[in-house]
Scaffold this motif. Sequence first.
Motif, PDB file in Angstrom:
ATOM      1  N   LEU A  66      24.205   1.327  18.616  1.00 21.92           N
ATOM      2  CA  LEU A  66      24.045   1.397  17.158  1.00 21.92           C
ATOM      3  C   LEU A  66      23.168   2.565  16.718  1.00 21.92           C
ATOM      4  N   LYS A  69      20.098   2.105  14.327  1.00 22.43           N
ATOM      5  CA  LYS A  69      20.318   1.393  13.067  1.00 22.43           C
ATOM      6  C   LYS A  69      19.991  -0.097  13.150  1.00 22.43           C
ATOM      7  N   ALA A  70      19.617  -0.570  14.329  1.00 24.64           N
ATOM      8  CA  ALA A  70      19.288  -1.991  14.490  1.00 24.64           C
ATOM      9  C   ALA A  70      18.151  -2.147  15.485  1.00 24.64           C
ATOM     10  N   SER A 103      24.638  -6.729  10.573  1.00 30.98           N
ATOM     11  CA  SER A 103      24.771  -6.003   9.302  1.00 30.98           C
ATOM     12  C   SER A 103      23.954  -6.657   8.186  1.00 30.98           C
ATOM     13  N   GLU A 106      20.091  -5.730   9.102  1.00 33.46           N
ATOM     14  CA  GLU A 106      19.760  -4.304   9.149  1.00 33.46           C
ATOM     15  C   GLU A 106      20.393  -3.568   7.967  1.00 33.46           C
ATOM     16  N   LEU A 109      22.895  -0.634   8.476  1.00 36.09           N
ATOM     17  CA  LEU A 109      24.123  -0.887   9.233  1.00 36.09           C
ATOM     18  C   LEU A 109      25.195  -1.510   8.333  1.00 36.09           C
ATOM     19  N   LYS A 110      26.357  -0.857   8.279  1.00 36.49           N
ATOM     20  CA  LYS A 110      27.462  -1.369   7.475  1.00 36.49           C
ATOM     21  C   LYS A 110      28.267  -2.399   8.267  1.00 36.49           C
ATOM     22  N   GLU A 113      30.768  -0.871  10.796  1.00 36.39           N
ATOM     23  CA  GLU A 113      30.097  -0.304  11.967  1.00 36.39           C
ATOM     24  C   GLU A 113      29.657  -1.404  12.928  1.00 36.39           C
ATOM     25  N   ALA A 114      29.164  -2.507  12.370  1.00 37.30           N
ATOM     26  CA  ALA A 114      28.722  -3.623  13.206  1.00 37.30           C
ATOM     27  C   ALA A 114      29.899  -4.219  13.969  1.00 37.30           C
ATOM     28  N   SER A 117      31.139  -1.858  16.687  1.00 34.84           N
ATOM     29  CA  SER A 117      30.278  -1.834  17.864  1.00 34.84           C
ATOM     30  C   SER A 117      30.524  -3.046  18.757  1.00 34.84           C
TER      31      SER A 117
END
Length: 309
Positions: A66, A69-70, A103, A106, A109-110, A113-114, A117
């Motif tokens: 990520l 972002k997390a 998401s 965080e 984080l969109k 994206e989550a 991943s």
Amino acid sequence: MKYSFKTVLSILTLAGFAFLTIHSFDANYLGNSIKKIFQHPVLLAAVLMVYFLSFCLKAAAWKLYLNGKAHFSTCLIGILYSLLINHLLPIKVGDLVRAKIASTREPMLKDDEAFHSVVVLRLLDMFCLVGIAMIGLWALKVQFRFPLWLLMISSFISLLVLFTVHHYAPIFLNKHIQLFKKAFSGKKGLFIIACTFLSWLLEAGILYGTVMMLQGDLSFLASVFANSVTIAGQVLQITPGGIGNYESFLVFALTLFGFPVKEGYTIAVVTHALKFVVSYIAGAVVLLLYPISFNTMKEWIKVRRVREK
């Protein structure tokens, strides 16, 4: 066609488990095996700790993927929630909650994206498991051949899915390919792969330790191979925690190393029970640390599954 094929295989696997249970279940033998486990409290605690650490490595791999972002805590909470849900429900929807937790917790984080991943790391899990199984087949000189028809069908379905996504959603595909390339570039990519690979080695520790406590004879490499085959078979899960699935595949793997079916069946039941214990204890802890209502989780699962159709 994909889901019908999977359902048929899942039902056949459960039928195999029923057959194993009818012919191999022995209450006294199982009870004595459980007593043996508790006669080694220090080793039992070590085995459970190593199993938990495998999820910490998975969380570390996810955090790296990520790209800052997390937080690690978010990744670990998400993974443990996923573990709990997959051991409570007959279908594997824990990853949907795992991604949504990330998401939600965080702000950078969109959602897409989550979810991206989680999908990529699940694919990496499968590649690692298949790779470990292939290495095990070669290193342990296991006499087994994969059916050609199964390889052909799997390849055909994979190519069909890839072609469909490329044809109907090229922008979506290109976006996620770029995210994939960015995540796996340089040393960071190697660390992600290493953490994921090592996590599966640690997870095999619960099988290795269980066999040791039951005074069986199974090398660590053989444990890693058997665990990889068993977990790969969990894609056919249609029961909570893959009950029946897990036992059937593990008994099959253990028979390759000369274990009698009855002994392999008992090892599989005890090992799976320990995994259930860890999933429920860890789940109870994360529920206290980051409580999520049942209705909220149900809404997350429902909304995401509708989007995926």
